[in-house]
Every structure is written in C-alpha cells, then in structure tokens.
Design a protein around this motif. Structure first.
Motif, PDB file in Angstrom:
ATOM      1  N   PHE A   1      -6.472  57.784  22.686  1.00 32.42           N
ATOM      2  CA  PHE A   1      -5.309  56.923  22.950  1.00 32.42           C
ATOM      3  C   PHE A   1      -5.522  55.683  22.310  1.00 32.42           C
ATOM      4  O   PHE A   1      -6.506  54.878  22.269  1.00 32.42           O
ATOM      5  CB  PHE A   1      -5.406  56.892  24.534  1.00 32.42           C
ATOM      6  CG  PHE A   1      -4.997  58.176  25.079  1.00 32.42           C
ATOM      7  CD1 PHE A   1      -6.274  58.797  25.734  1.00 32.42           C
ATOM      8  CD2 PHE A   1      -3.775  59.022  25.409  1.00 32.42           C
ATOM      9  CE1 PHE A   1      -6.050  60.173  26.293  1.00 32.42           C
ATOM     10  CE2 PHE A   1      -3.707  60.269  25.695  1.00 32.42           C
ATOM     11  CZ  PHE A   1      -4.931  60.707  26.268  1.00 32.42           C
ATOM     12  N   SER A   2      -4.294  54.977  21.807  1.00 33.53           N
ATOM     13  CA  SER A   2      -4.342  53.685  21.257  1.00 33.53           C
ATOM     14  C   SER A   2      -2.956  53.072  21.759  1.00 33.53           C
ATOM     15  O   SER A   2      -1.998  53.840  21.715  1.00 33.53           O
ATOM     16  CB  SER A   2      -4.915  53.777  20.015  1.00 33.53           C
ATOM     17  OG  SER A   2      -3.671  54.272  19.181  1.00 33.53           O
ATOM     18  N   GLY A   3      -3.020  51.836  21.590  1.00 31.98           N
ATOM     19  CA  GLY A   3      -1.721  51.099  21.438  1.00 31.98           C
ATOM     20  C   GLY A   3      -1.675  49.946  20.524  1.00 31.98           C
ATOM     21  O   GLY A   3      -2.568  49.437  20.166  1.00 31.98           O
ATOM     22  N   SER A   4      -0.560  49.592  20.172  1.00 33.89           N
ATOM     23  CA  SER A   4      -0.291  48.433  19.155  1.00 33.89           C
ATOM     24  C   SER A   4       0.968  47.660  19.441  1.00 33.89           C
ATOM     25  O   SER A   4       2.052  48.291  20.394  1.00 33.89           O
ATOM     26  CB  SER A   4      -0.565  48.772  17.743  1.00 33.89           C
ATOM     27  OG  SER A   4       0.640  49.654  17.442  1.00 33.89           O
ATOM     28  N   GLY A   5       1.341  46.419  18.880  1.00 38.92           N
ATOM     29  CA  GLY A   5       2.322  46.053  19.062  1.00 38.92           C
ATOM     30  C   GLY A   5       2.358  44.359  19.855  1.00 38.92           C
ATOM     31  O   GLY A   5       1.275  44.247  20.507  1.00 38.92           O
ATOM     32  N   SER A   6       3.360  43.834  19.535  1.00 40.72           N
ATOM     33  CA  SER A   6       3.410  42.365  20.268  1.00 40.72           C
ATOM     34  C   SER A   6       4.875  41.994  20.129  1.00 40.72           C
ATOM     35  O   SER A   6       5.704  42.537  19.207  1.00 40.72           O
ATOM     36  CB  SER A   6       2.582  41.382  19.649  1.00 40.72           C
ATOM     37  OG  SER A   6       2.742  41.168  18.451  1.00 40.72           O
ATOM     38  N   GLY A   7       5.302  41.035  20.968  1.00 38.91           N
ATOM     39  CA  GLY A   7       6.480  40.645  20.889  1.00 38.91           C
ATOM     40  C   GLY A   7       7.785  41.527  21.719  1.00 38.91           C
ATOM     41  O   GLY A   7       7.798  41.550  22.720  1.00 38.91           O
ATOM     42  N   THR A   8       8.367  42.476  20.835  1.00 47.39           N
ATOM     43  CA  THR A   8       9.494  43.298  21.129  1.00 47.39           C
ATOM     44  C   THR A   8       9.070  44.641  21.085  1.00 47.39           C
ATOM     45  O   THR A   8       9.630  45.688  21.602  1.00 47.39           O
ATOM     46  CB  THR A   8      10.816  42.842  20.770  1.00 47.39           C
ATOM     47  OG1 THR A   8      10.915  42.992  19.594  1.00 47.39           O
ATOM     48  CG2 THR A   8      11.205  41.543  21.356  1.00 47.39           C
ATOM     49  N   ASP A   9       8.136  44.842  20.047  1.00 49.54           N
ATOM     50  CA  ASP A   9       8.084  46.415  19.544  1.00 49.54           C
ATOM     51  C   ASP A   9       6.705  46.680  19.843  1.00 49.54           C
ATOM     52  O   ASP A   9       5.770  46.164  19.183  1.00 49.54           O
ATOM     53  CB  ASP A   9       8.276  46.737  18.111  1.00 49.54           C
ATOM     54  CG  ASP A   9      10.088  46.095  18.109  1.00 49.54           C
ATOM     55  OD1 ASP A   9      10.223  45.236  17.279  1.00 49.54           O
ATOM     56  OD2 ASP A   9      10.727  46.862  18.688  1.00 49.54           O
ATOM     57  N   PHE A  10       6.633  47.946  20.424  1.00 51.22           N
ATOM     58  CA  PHE A  10       5.167  48.718  20.857  1.00 51.22           C
ATOM     59  C   PHE A  10       5.065  49.919  20.541  1.00 51.22           C
ATOM     60  O   PHE A  10       5.816  50.677  20.477  1.00 51.22           O
ATOM     61  CB  PHE A  10       4.962  48.269  22.243  1.00 51.22           C
ATOM     62  CG  PHE A  10       4.896  46.952  22.746  1.00 51.22           C
ATOM     63  CD1 PHE A  10       6.322  46.291  22.862  1.00 51.22           C
ATOM     64  CD2 PHE A  10       3.777  46.105  22.620  1.00 51.22           C
ATOM     65  CE1 PHE A  10       6.049  45.024  23.291  1.00 51.22           C
ATOM     66  CE2 PHE A  10       3.963  44.647  22.836  1.00 51.22           C
ATOM     67  CZ  PHE A  10       5.099  44.055  23.302  1.00 51.22           C
ATOM     68  N   THR A  11       3.925  50.472  20.211  1.00 46.30           N
ATOM     69  CA  THR A  11       3.565  51.640  19.967  1.00 46.30           C
ATOM     70  C   THR A  11       2.326  52.222  20.613  1.00 46.30           C
ATOM     71  O   THR A  11       1.462  51.574  20.821  1.00 46.30           O
ATOM     72  CB  THR A  11       3.529  51.810  18.423  1.00 46.30           C
ATOM     73  OG1 THR A  11       4.421  51.382  17.644  1.00 46.30           O
ATOM     74  CG2 THR A  11       2.807  53.321  17.949  1.00 46.30           C
ATOM     75  N   PHE A  12       2.465  53.515  21.125  1.00 50.58           N
ATOM     76  CA  PHE A  12       1.144  54.329  21.828  1.00 50.58           C
ATOM     77  C   PHE A  12       0.923  55.519  20.781  1.00 50.58           C
ATOM     78  O   PHE A  12       1.875  56.117  20.683  1.00 50.58           O
ATOM     79  CB  PHE A  12       1.963  54.489  23.397  1.00 50.58           C
ATOM     80  CG  PHE A  12       0.907  55.587  23.802  1.00 50.58           C
ATOM     81  CD1 PHE A  12       0.994  56.855  24.015  1.00 50.58           C
ATOM     82  CD2 PHE A  12      -0.219  54.857  24.571  1.00 50.58           C
ATOM     83  CE1 PHE A  12       0.288  57.753  24.742  1.00 50.58           C
ATOM     84  CE2 PHE A  12      -1.073  55.763  25.338  1.00 50.58           C
ATOM     85  CZ  PHE A  12      -0.979  57.164  25.356  1.00 50.58           C
ATOM     86  N   THR A  13      -0.170  55.822  20.591  1.00 50.25           N
ATOM     87  CA  THR A  13      -0.482  56.842  19.861  1.00 50.25           C
ATOM     88  C   THR A  13      -1.583  57.678  20.591  1.00 50.25           C
ATOM     89  O   THR A  13      -2.616  57.296  21.167  1.00 50.25           O
ATOM     90  CB  THR A  13      -0.998  56.344  18.586  1.00 50.25           C
ATOM     91  OG1 THR A  13      -0.074  55.716  17.940  1.00 50.25           O
ATOM     92  CG2 THR A  13      -1.169  57.617  17.699  1.00 50.25           C
ATOM     93  N   ILE A  14      -1.633  58.846  20.377  1.00 53.65           N
ATOM     94  CA  ILE A  14      -2.497  60.042  20.746  1.00 53.65           C
ATOM     95  C   ILE A  14      -2.909  60.477  19.385  1.00 53.65           C
ATOM     96  O   ILE A  14      -2.133  61.244  18.695  1.00 53.65           O
ATOM     97  CB  ILE A  14      -1.943  61.223  21.487  1.00 53.65           C
ATOM     98  CG1 ILE A  14      -1.374  60.527  22.849  1.00 53.65           C
ATOM     99  CG2 ILE A  14      -3.350  61.959  21.960  1.00 53.65           C
ATOM    100  CD1 ILE A  14      -0.823  61.610  23.711  1.00 53.65           C
ATOM    101  N   SER A  15      -4.101  60.233  19.165  1.00 55.44           N
ATOM    102  CA  SER A  15      -4.633  60.578  17.555  1.00 55.44           C
ATOM    103  C   SER A  15      -4.813  61.996  17.343  1.00 55.44           C
ATOM    104  O   SER A  15      -4.294  62.553  16.181  1.00 55.44           O
ATOM    105  CB  SER A  15      -5.887  59.795  17.176  1.00 55.44           C
ATOM    106  OG  SER A  15      -6.952  60.479  17.930  1.00 55.44           O
ATOM    107  N   SER A  16      -5.044  62.629  18.524  1.00 54.96           N
ATOM    108  CA  SER A  16      -5.184  64.162  18.317  1.00 54.96           C
ATOM    109  C   SER A  16      -4.959  64.883  19.585  1.00 54.96           C
ATOM    110  O   SER A  16      -5.607  64.813  20.387  1.00 54.96           O
ATOM    111  CB  SER A  16      -6.559  64.661  17.920  1.00 54.96           C
ATOM    112  OG  SER A  16      -6.813  65.941  17.761  1.00 54.96           O
ATOM    113  N   LEU A  17      -3.678  65.469  19.940  1.00 53.40           N
ATOM    114  CA  LEU A  17      -2.763  65.725  21.069  1.00 53.40           C
ATOM    115  C   LEU A  17      -4.062  66.987  21.634  1.00 53.40           C
ATOM    116  O   LEU A  17      -4.374  67.856  20.681  1.00 53.40           O
ATOM    117  CB  LEU A  17      -1.642  66.361  20.750  1.00 53.40           C
ATOM    118  CG  LEU A  17      -1.094  66.730  22.071  1.00 53.40           C
ATOM    119  CD1 LEU A  17      -0.860  65.624  23.046  1.00 53.40           C
ATOM    120  CD2 LEU A  17       0.429  67.496  21.863  1.00 53.40           C
TER     121      LEU A  17
END
Lengths: 115, 106
Positions: free
Chosen positions: B62-78
């Motif tokens: 599990f990981s997250g990224s972004g700042s300001g108004t746009d963000f992303t959440f990722t599961i690298s291998s479901l």
C-alpha cells in the motif's frame, strides 16, 4: 493501546434526540492534545463526518448538521458524547466514534430511527 | 466546505494487479490527507496518513502520493484480503471524505 466503545439506544423515535456515548480506555481523553470525533455511515453508503471536540471542550461541526448536533466531553469519566436532535429516518446509520481524524475507531453502533 | 472527489467508485482487478485510486480536493489541502480501508461490517482502518506515510503494521504494497489537490493511492500487487472499500479523507479544514472505491477481485 487506546480503545473506543460506543454505547446508546439502537432505536430512536422520529423527532426525538439521539444520544450516544463513546468510552475511551487505555489512555486519558485529556492527554496528547487529541480531538475526538463522531462519524456516521448510512446503510450501504459512504462516511460522513459529524463533528469533533477537543479535550478542552472546543467543538467543530459539519455545517450540514450543525443546527442539530451537540458534542460534549466528560473527562472525569473518560467519555465524550453525541446528541443529535429532531431525528428522522435519514439519520438511521452506523455511528462511529474515533480519535482525531481516525487513527483509532470504535466498532460502531447501529441507530435506527423509527416509530 | 472542502469536497473530495474519489475515482473510480468501483473497480475489478486480478490478484497481483497494480490498483490505483485517485482523490481530488476542491481546494489546496497540502498533504493533509488520509486513506482508509473498510471491510464489510467493520470500522475503517487507517492505512496512509499525511498523504504518503504508511501506518505502522500496514503492508508495504500500500502506498500514497500527492499534495495540494491531487492524490493517488496504490496497491502494488492486489491480494485477496485487500477486497474492501477505500476512502480518502482530508483534515486540512474540518474533516470530509471521498465517496469511496469498492475494490473487487476479477
């Protein structure tokens, strides 16, 4: 380890006041500078923030519910409480208490508004 | 009020796939964003705080990224145990949640 537990009636009549209490265990509600939140989830829907209170008593509410919500804290009992007045069927939901924005959650309690 | 727009509302992916969920805030919230996982009948669980920090004990897929108004959440291998609904939440100005993304196995 801090744990939270909601309690209160599972059934409330329309137009009455919904009252719930969250008991905090494993830590003091007054320490750490945390705020304490109420969040609800309508059946099959997403999460809705209701409001939160600091241990000092300062409160902040969701503008859409502000006119009907009161959150209070009782540091002597290590509890904080929610009152939602003039309820309707639209207030039927699972109600959660949480520390801060959601670092720790209670298990949730289902409240049904029905006559 | 700060509105959080999360997409997609649902997705279906295979075990091992990379899964990405996005969340857009209606105004700049810096990095005051969390991601939660909720399984049926359970309270939400905090996975990512401050947009990109992994909560203790949460798997590194599990990981997250972004700042300001746009963000992303990722599961690298479901994984099968990742089947759940995921929510973003801003805490820059009061609190508000995205609408949720239901993740299913294809």
């Amino acid at each position: 380890q801090v744990q939270l537990q909601e309690s209160g009636p599972g059934l409330v009549k329309p137009s009455q006041t919904l009252s719930l209490t969250c008991t905090v265990s494993g830590g003091s509600i007054s320490s750490g500078g945390y705020y304490w939140s109420w969040i609800r989830q309508h059946p099959g829907k997403g999460l809705e923030w209701i409001g939160y209170i600091y241990y000092s008593g300062s409160t902040y509410y969701n503008p859409s519910l502000k006119s009907r919500v009161t959150i209070s804290v009782d540091t002597s009992k290590n509890q904080f409480s929610l009152k939602l007045s003039s309820v309707t069927a639209a207030d039927t939901a699972v109600y959660y208490c949480a520390r801060d924005h959601g670092s720790v959650w209670g298990q949730g309690t289902t409240v049904t508004v029905s006559s | 009020d700060i509105q959080m727009t999360q997409s997609p509302s649902s997705l279906s992916a295979s075990v091992g796939d990379r899964v990405t969920i996005t969340c857009q805030a209606s105004q700049d919230i810096s990095n005051y964003l969390n991601w939660y996982q909720q399984k049926p009948g359970k309270a939400p669980k905090l996975l990512i705080y401050d947009a990109s920090n992994l909560e203790t004990g949460v798997p590194s897929r599990f990981s997250g990224s972004g700042s300001g108004t746009d963000f992303t959440f990722t599961i690298s291998s479901l994984q099968p145990e990742d089947i759940a609904t995921y929510y973003c939440q801003q805490y820059d100005n009061l609190l508000s949640f995205g609408g949720g993304t239901k993740v299913e196995i294809k």
